[in-house]
Design an enzyme around this catalytic site. Structure first.
Site, PDB file in Angstrom:
ATOM      1  N   ASP A   1      -7.172  -5.080  -6.554  1.00 21.44           N
ATOM      2  CA  ASP A   1      -5.640  -5.132  -6.508  1.00 21.44           C
ATOM      3  C   ASP A   1      -5.202  -5.490  -8.283  1.00 21.44           C
ATOM      4  O   ASP A   1      -4.464  -5.173  -8.916  1.00 21.44           O
ATOM      5  CB  ASP A   1      -5.127  -6.266  -5.773  1.00 21.44           C
ATOM      6  CG  ASP A   1      -3.637  -6.243  -5.710  1.00 21.44           C
ATOM      7  OD1 ASP A   1      -2.947  -6.963  -5.342  1.00 21.44           O
ATOM      8  OD2 ASP A   1      -3.149  -4.879  -6.174  1.00 21.44           O
TER       9      ASP A   1
ATOM     10  N   HIS B   1      -1.913  -1.736   1.054  1.00 19.76           N
ATOM     11  CA  HIS B   1      -1.698  -3.096   0.546  1.00 19.76           C
ATOM     12  C   HIS B   1      -0.447  -3.360  -0.049  1.00 19.76           C
ATOM     13  O   HIS B   1       0.013  -4.402   0.120  1.00 19.76           O
ATOM     14  CB  HIS B   1      -2.720  -3.733  -0.370  1.00 19.76           C
ATOM     15  CG  HIS B   1      -2.791  -3.297  -1.736  1.00 19.76           C
ATOM     16  ND1 HIS B   1      -2.954  -2.062  -2.291  1.00 19.76           N
ATOM     17  CD2 HIS B   1      -2.291  -4.121  -2.698  1.00 19.76           C
ATOM     18  CE1 HIS B   1      -2.616  -2.192  -3.732  1.00 19.76           C
ATOM     19  NE2 HIS B   1      -2.161  -3.338  -3.859  1.00 19.76           N
ATOM     20  N   ASP B   2       0.215  -2.269  -0.743  1.00 24.54           N
ATOM     21  CA  ASP B   2       1.411  -2.499  -1.352  1.00 24.54           C
ATOM     22  C   ASP B   2       2.409  -1.461  -0.633  1.00 24.54           C
ATOM     23  O   ASP B   2       3.720  -1.165  -1.200  1.00 24.54           O
ATOM     24  CB  ASP B   2       1.259  -2.186  -2.829  1.00 24.54           C
ATOM     25  CG  ASP B   2       1.125  -3.626  -3.299  1.00 24.54           C
ATOM     26  OD1 ASP B   2       0.584  -3.520  -4.594  1.00 24.54           O
ATOM     27  OD2 ASP B   2       1.358  -4.799  -2.988  1.00 24.54           O
TER      28      ASP B   2
ATOM     29  N   HIS C   1      -0.800   3.116  -8.118  1.00 27.08           N
ATOM     30  CA  HIS C   1      -1.349   1.777  -8.171  1.00 27.08           C
ATOM     31  C   HIS C   1      -2.211   1.674  -6.858  1.00 27.08           C
ATOM     32  O   HIS C   1      -3.519   1.309  -6.661  1.00 27.08           O
ATOM     33  CB  HIS C   1      -0.257   0.908  -8.224  1.00 27.08           C
ATOM     34  CG  HIS C   1      -0.745  -0.560  -7.773  1.00 27.08           C
ATOM     35  ND1 HIS C   1      -1.719  -1.449  -8.550  1.00 27.08           N
ATOM     36  CD2 HIS C   1      -0.471  -1.339  -6.563  1.00 27.08           C
ATOM     37  CE1 HIS C   1      -2.102  -2.379  -7.933  1.00 27.08           C
ATOM     38  NE2 HIS C   1      -1.361  -2.457  -6.674  1.00 27.08           N
TER      39      HIS C   1
ATOM     40  N   GLN D   1      -1.153 -11.417 -21.536  1.00 28.78           N
ATOM     41  CA  GLN D   1      -2.520 -10.809 -20.879  1.00 28.78           C
ATOM     42  C   GLN D   1      -3.743 -11.580 -21.256  1.00 28.78           C
ATOM     43  O   GLN D   1      -4.670 -11.658 -20.445  1.00 28.78           O
ATOM     44  CB  GLN D   1      -2.427  -9.342 -21.488  1.00 28.78           C
ATOM     45  CG  GLN D   1      -3.400  -8.404 -20.620  1.00 28.78           C
ATOM     46  CD  GLN D   1      -3.064  -8.158 -18.934  1.00 28.78           C
ATOM     47  OE1 GLN D   1      -2.291  -9.036 -18.729  1.00 28.78           O
ATOM     48  NE2 GLN D   1      -3.597  -7.209 -18.615  1.00 28.78           N
TER      49      GLN D   1
ATOM     50  N   HIS E   1       4.095  -0.699  -8.811  1.00 32.70           N
ATOM     51  CA  HIS E   1       3.735  -0.738  -7.458  1.00 32.70           C
ATOM     52  C   HIS E   1       3.929   0.366  -6.746  1.00 32.70           C
ATOM     53  O   HIS E   1       4.698   0.605  -5.720  1.00 32.70           O
ATOM     54  CB  HIS E   1       4.229  -1.906  -6.589  1.00 32.70           C
ATOM     55  CG  HIS E   1       3.591  -3.139  -7.250  1.00 32.70           C
ATOM     56  ND1 HIS E   1       4.478  -4.028  -8.005  1.00 32.70           N
ATOM     57  CD2 HIS E   1       2.538  -3.875  -6.924  1.00 32.70           C
ATOM     58  CE1 HIS E   1       3.827  -5.200  -8.348  1.00 32.70           C
ATOM     59  NE2 HIS E   1       2.726  -5.063  -7.694  1.00 32.70           N
ATOM     60  N   ASN E   2       3.306   1.540  -7.208  1.00 28.24           N
ATOM     61  CA  ASN E   2       3.517   2.838  -6.705  1.00 28.24           C
ATOM     62  C   ASN E   2       2.508   3.587  -5.978  1.00 28.24           C
ATOM     63  O   ASN E   2       1.334   2.872  -6.107  1.00 28.24           O
ATOM     64  CB  ASN E   2       4.310   4.037  -7.851  1.00 28.24           C
ATOM     65  CG  ASN E   2       3.568   3.768  -9.004  1.00 28.24           C
ATOM     66  OD1 ASN E   2       2.100   3.919  -8.843  1.00 28.24           O
ATOM     67  ND2 ASN E   2       4.029   3.646 -10.209  1.00 28.24           N
ATOM     68  N   PHE E   3       2.652   4.595  -5.615  1.00 30.42           N
ATOM     69  CA  PHE E   3       1.320   5.624  -5.058  1.00 30.42           C
ATOM     70  C   PHE E   3       0.114   5.453  -5.821  1.00 30.42           C
ATOM     71  O   PHE E   3      -1.070   5.342  -5.663  1.00 30.42           O
ATOM     72  CB  PHE E   3       1.846   7.167  -4.708  1.00 30.42           C
ATOM     73  CG  PHE E   3       0.563   7.567  -3.819  1.00 30.42           C
ATOM     74  CD1 PHE E   3       0.212   8.822  -4.336  1.00 30.42           C
ATOM     75  CD2 PHE E   3       0.139   6.943  -2.535  1.00 30.42           C
ATOM     76  CE1 PHE E   3      -0.857   9.708  -3.651  1.00 30.42           C
ATOM     77  CE2 PHE E   3      -0.794   7.911  -1.954  1.00 30.42           C
ATOM     78  CZ  PHE E   3      -1.315   8.978  -2.643  1.00 30.42           C
TER      79      PHE E   3
HETATM   80  C1  PDB Z   1      -0.102 -10.123 -10.660  1.00 30.60           C
HETATM   81  C2  PDB Z   1       0.647 -10.559  -9.609  1.00 30.60           C
HETATM   82  C3  PDB Z   1       1.757  -9.404  -9.232  1.00 30.60           C
HETATM   83  C4  PDB Z   1       1.852  -8.367  -9.699  1.00 30.60           C
HETATM   84  F1  PDB Z   1       0.982  -9.958 -18.356  1.00 30.60           F
HETATM   85  C5  PDB Z   1       0.703  -7.931 -10.464  1.00 30.60           C
HETATM   86  F2  PDB Z   1       2.776  -9.899 -17.342  1.00 30.60           F
HETATM   87  C6  PDB Z   1      -0.251  -8.688 -11.122  1.00 30.60           C
HETATM   88  F3  PDB Z   1       1.165  -8.421 -16.848  1.00 30.60           F
HETATM   89  N1  PDB Z   1      -0.981  -8.124 -11.881  1.00 30.60           N
HETATM   90  N2  PDB Z   1      -2.061  -7.174 -11.547  1.00 30.60           N
HETATM   91  C7  PDB Z   1      -2.509  -6.567 -12.806  1.00 30.60           C
HETATM   92  C8  PDB Z   1      -1.302  -8.451 -13.188  1.00 30.60           C
HETATM   93  C9  PDB Z   1      -2.081  -7.666 -13.858  1.00 30.60           C
HETATM   94  N3  PDB Z   1      -0.692  -9.634 -13.973  1.00 30.60           N
HETATM   95  C10 PDB Z   1      -0.879  -9.667 -15.201  1.00 30.60           C
HETATM   96  N4  PDB Z   1      -1.753  -8.935 -15.885  1.00 30.60           N
HETATM   97  C11 PDB Z   1      -2.317  -7.683 -15.125  1.00 30.60           C
HETATM   98  O1  PDB Z   1      -3.395  -7.030 -15.678  1.00 30.60           O
HETATM   99  C12 PDB Z   1      -0.273 -10.956 -16.017  1.00 30.60           C
HETATM  100  C13 PDB Z   1       1.190 -10.540 -16.254  1.00 30.60           C
HETATM  101  C14 PDB Z   1       1.566 -11.821 -16.441  1.00 30.60           C
HETATM  102  C15 PDB Z   1       1.518  -9.463 -17.304  1.00 30.60           C
HETATM  103 CL1  PDB Z   1      -1.454 -10.921 -11.068  1.00 30.60          CL
HETATM  104 ZN    ZN Z   2      -1.129  -4.078  -5.550  1.00 33.25          ZN
END
Ligand code: PDB
Ligand code: ZN
Length: 557
Positions: free
Chosen positions: A420, A310-311, A274, A471, A270-272
Site C-alpha cells: 500500500d 483495499h481503497d 493506486h 518524504q 486513492h483512485n483506480f
Molecule cells: C500514508 C497514509 C495515508 C495515505 F509526504 C497515504 F505527504 C500514505 F506524502 N502514503 N502512501 C504512500 C504515503 C506515501 N505518505 C507519505 N509518503 C508516501 O510515499 C508521507 C506523507 C507525509 C507525504 Cl502513509
Molecule cells: Zn491504499
C-alpha cells in the site's frame, strides 16, 4: 383569454408551464424560474429538442410532451446563501463586518494595522480558493449536469467524485474488446494487434515480455490506461492459476474487475491506478519471495483480492477528517477505521452479486476463510494501526512458522501494508508523480478543513509542508523500518525493494538541502537589500517596529 402550454424538463423532472399569449416576458421568465426552484441570481437556460438554447419569452413555440424543451439552472456565483450556509459562514457578511471594523480602526489608529490586513488577506485567499474551479469542481460545488439529477447541495461532493455513466461504458467497451487484442510492448510503446480468431475467444493474449515485466516492482503504471490495467489485473489472476484452482469463470472475473473500476473515484491519489499499483506490488512480492511454495493458494487469493479492494470508494478525505467532520462513515463505524471498514463493505457488496462474485463456485468454508482474510487485510491498511501490526510481526519474526495460521495472518497484513505504501520502491520517474498526487489530495483536504474550521493535520497543510522534508521523514521512520523487517524474512527484498528506497531517500535529502540553501540565499539577498535601503536614510513609512511582516510581497523578490 387565449393561453399556451409549454412542456419542458428540469433536471430530468417533467414540467409544463401555461401562460397567456400576451404575457409580459419577465412574468414568463419568473414562471420558469419558480418551476426550476432557482434563486433570483441563478441563470436559466432553455434548450429546444435539437439542443439549441432558446429565449424564454411569451413567443415560445408551443410543443408537446414528447418533444419537450430542457431547462437548466446554472448556480449563482459563490456567494449564494446556500453555499454560505453549507460552508458554515457567509463570505459577504464576513467581508461587510471586516470593512466596518477596518473603518472603525482606521479612524482611531489612522492606519491599517497588520492584523486587519492579515485578516483581509485571509478572506481574499478564501474567496479566490472558493472561486478557483479546480478546487470546487472537485468538491462538487458546481452543478454536475452529467447525471441529470436534482441539484446536489453545495457540499454534496460525492456526486462529482463518482465516475459518470458514459465514462464507465467507454472503459467497459475497451476492456471487453481487449479479449481479442494481443497486448505486447515494443520498448515502452504499446502496439495493439488484433489476433486472427473471429469466434468468441476468452483466452487473453498478453505478450510474454509484459507478463514478466508485470511481476517486477519496476512496473510503470503511468504507461497504461484504465482498460488495459483491467486486462493486466485479469492476467494476475490467470497467471497465479486462480481460474482453474477456484473455478472462476472469466466473464465473472471481468464483471468483478469492471465493478472494482467503477467504485474507485476520480481523485488525485486513492483512485483506480493506486489500486493497480498496490495489487501489482503485491503480485510482484508473491513472485519475488516465491510465496506460492510457502503459502496455500487461498491465502494468495485473499492477498491479491484484498489489494484490489483495499481503497474502494475512497473520497480523498482520511479518517481524521471523517471523525472530526462527523461524516456518515464515522457515524456508521463509530470512528473505528471508518474508511477501511467502508472499503471492505463495498468489496463484499460487489461480491454479494452473483454476476461479479468470483468466489461463487467455492464451498461455504472456503468463502468464510476468504471473507475473514480479506477483512483482516483491508482493516490492517489503517495507518493508525501501523505500530500495532509491525510490532506483532517483529515479535513473531525470530520464530516465524508458515504452518502457524496466526503467523501467516500477520504476514499477509504486513504484505498488504508494504504494498500500500510502496511507491518509493519503484523507479523515481514512477514514484515521484505519486507523491505529487498524494500531496494534492492532502492539500485539498486541509483546504476544506480550514474552510470548515476543523483541525488541520500538520503534514497536510500546504502552508507548512515541503515535498522533500515530509518524504525524507516518512522514508526514514516508516518505510525503511517496515521494509527492513520484511527483508528479515525474505532477504531477496534487500536488493529489489530496500535498495531503491534508500536511493529515494538520498534523492529527497538532496532536494531538501537544495531547497534550504535556496531559501538561505533568498533571505540573505533580501536582508542585503533591506540594510542598503535603511542605510539610504529614507525612514520606512510603515510602523516603526521594523519591516512590516504582514506585507510579504514587499519582501519577496
Ligand atoms: C500514508 C497514509 C495515508 C495515505 F509526504 C497515504 F505527504 C500514505 F506524502 N502514503 N502512501 C504512500 C504515503 C506515501 N505518505 C507519505 N509518503 C508516501 O510515499 C508521507 C506523507 C507525509 C507525504 Cl502513509
Ligand atoms: Zn491504499
Amino acid at each position: 383569454m387565449e393561453t399556451k402550454v409549454i412542456y419542458f424538463t428540469v433536471n430530468g423532472r417533467p414540467e409544463q408551464a401555461e401562460f397567456p399569449v400576451d404575457c409580459p416576458t419577465q412574468d414568463v421568465k419568473d414562471l420558469f424560474r419558480s418551476a426550476a426552484e432557482a434563486g433570483p441570481h441563478d441563470i436559466l437556460k432553455l434548450y429546444n429538442p435539437k439542443g439549441n438554447i432558446i429565449n424564454i419569452s411569451p413567443s415560445l413555440e408551443p410543443n408537446s410532451p414528447n418533444l419537450c424543451y430542457k431547462l437548466e439552472v446554472v448556480a449563482a456565483d459563490c456567494n449564494s446563501a446556500e453555499l454560505a450556509g453549507a460552508l458554515g459562514f457567509d463570505l459577504s457578511s464576513m467581508e461587510k463586518r471586516l470593512q466596518g471594523l477596518e473603518k472603525k480602526i482606521l479612524i482611531e489608529a489612522g492606519e491599517t494595522p497588520a492584523v486587519v490586513y492579515e485578516m483581509k488577506k485571509q478572506v481574499d485567499s478564501f474567496r479566490e480558493k472558493l472561486e478557483s474551479v479546480e478546487h470546487l469542481s472537485w468538491l462538487g460545488l458546481f452543478k454536475d449536469l452529467s447525471e441529470g439529477t436534482h441539484k446536489p447541495s453545495p457540499f454534496y461532493h460525492k456526486r462529482t467524485l463518482r465516475k459518470t455513466r458514459e465514462e464507465c461504458e467507454h472503459v467497459r467497451e475497451k476492456f471487453l474488446q481487449m479479449r481479442f487484442v494481443k497486448i505486447h510492448t515494443k520498448m515502452f510503446g504499446i502496439v495493439h494487434s488484433y489476433c486472427s480468431c473471429h469466434h468468441l475467444c476468452s483466452s487473453l493474449e498478453v505478450s510474454e515480455e509484459v507478463r514478466q515485466y508485470l511481476k517486477t516492482p519496476t512496473f510503470d503504471n503511468w504507461q497504461w490506461e484504465d482498460a488495459e490495467i483491467m486486462v493486466l489485473l485479469q492476467v494476475m489472476y490467470t497467471d497465479l492459476d486462480f481460474i482453474p484452482t477456484f473455478n472462476i469463470e472469466p466473464e465473472v472475473l471481468q464483471q468483478f474487475l469492471f465493478e472494482i473500476y467503477r467504485r474507485y473515484n476520480n481523485i488525485p491519489f486513492h483512485n483506480f491506478k493506486h489500486c493497480f499499483c498496490v495489487t501489482q506490488m503485491m503480485y510482484g512480492l508473491i513472485w519475488l519471495t516465491d510465496l506460492r511454495s510457502k503459502m496455500d493458494s487461498i491465502d494468495l487469493l485473499i492477498m491479491l483480492t484484498s489489494a484490489v479492494c483495499h481503497d474502494l470508494d475512497h473520497t480523498g478525505y482520511n479518517n481524521a477528517y471523517q471523525i472530526n467532520a462527523r461524516t456518515e462513515l464515522a457515524l456508521r463505524y463509530n470512528d473505528i477505521s471508518p474508511l477501511e471498514n467502508h472499503h471492505c463493505a463495498v468489496a463484499f457488496e460487489i461480491l454479494e452479486r452473483t454476476e461479479s462474485n468470483i468466489f461463487r463456485n467455492l464451498s461455504m468454508d472456503q468463502y468464510k476463510r476468504i471473507r475473514e482474510g480479506i477483512i483482516k487485510c483491508i482493516l490492517a491498511t489503517d495507518m493508525s494501526r501501523h505500530n500495532e501490526v509491525l510490532n506483532k510481526f517483529k515479535s513473531i519474526l525470530p520464530v516465524f512458522d508458515f504452518t502457524n495460521k496466526d503467523h501467516r495472518d500477520v504476514l499477509m497484513m504486513i504484505l498488504i501494508k508494504v504494498s500500500d505504501i510502496s511507491n518509493e520502491a519503484r523507479p523515481m520517474e514512477v514514484a515521484e508523480p505519486w507523491l505529487d498526487c498524494l500531496l494534492q489530495e492532502f492539500f485539498n483536504q486541509s483546504d476544506v478543513e480550514k474552510l470548515e474550521g476543523l483541525p488541520v493535520t500538520p503534514f497536510m497543510d500546504r502552508d507548512k509542508v515541503t515535498k522533500p522534508s515530509s518524504q525524507t521523514g516518512f522514508i526514514r521512520f516508516v518505510l525503511l523500518p517496515l521494509f527492513i523487517e520484511l527483508a528479515n524474512l525474505f532477504p531477496c527484498l534487500e536488493q529489489h525493494i530496500i535498495h531503491p528506497v534508500r536511493k529515494a531517500l538520498d534523492y529527497y535529502t538532496e532536494m531538501e538541502k537544495a531547497l534550504e540553501t535556496e531559501q538561505q540565499n533568498r533571505a540573505q539577498s533580501e536582508n542585503a537589500a533591506k540594510s542598503k535601503e535603511a542605510a539610504g536614510g529614507r525612514q520606512d513609512s510603515q510602523t516603526d517596529a521594523g519591516p512590516d511582516t504582514s506585507k510579504p510581497e514587499s519582501q519577496s523578490t
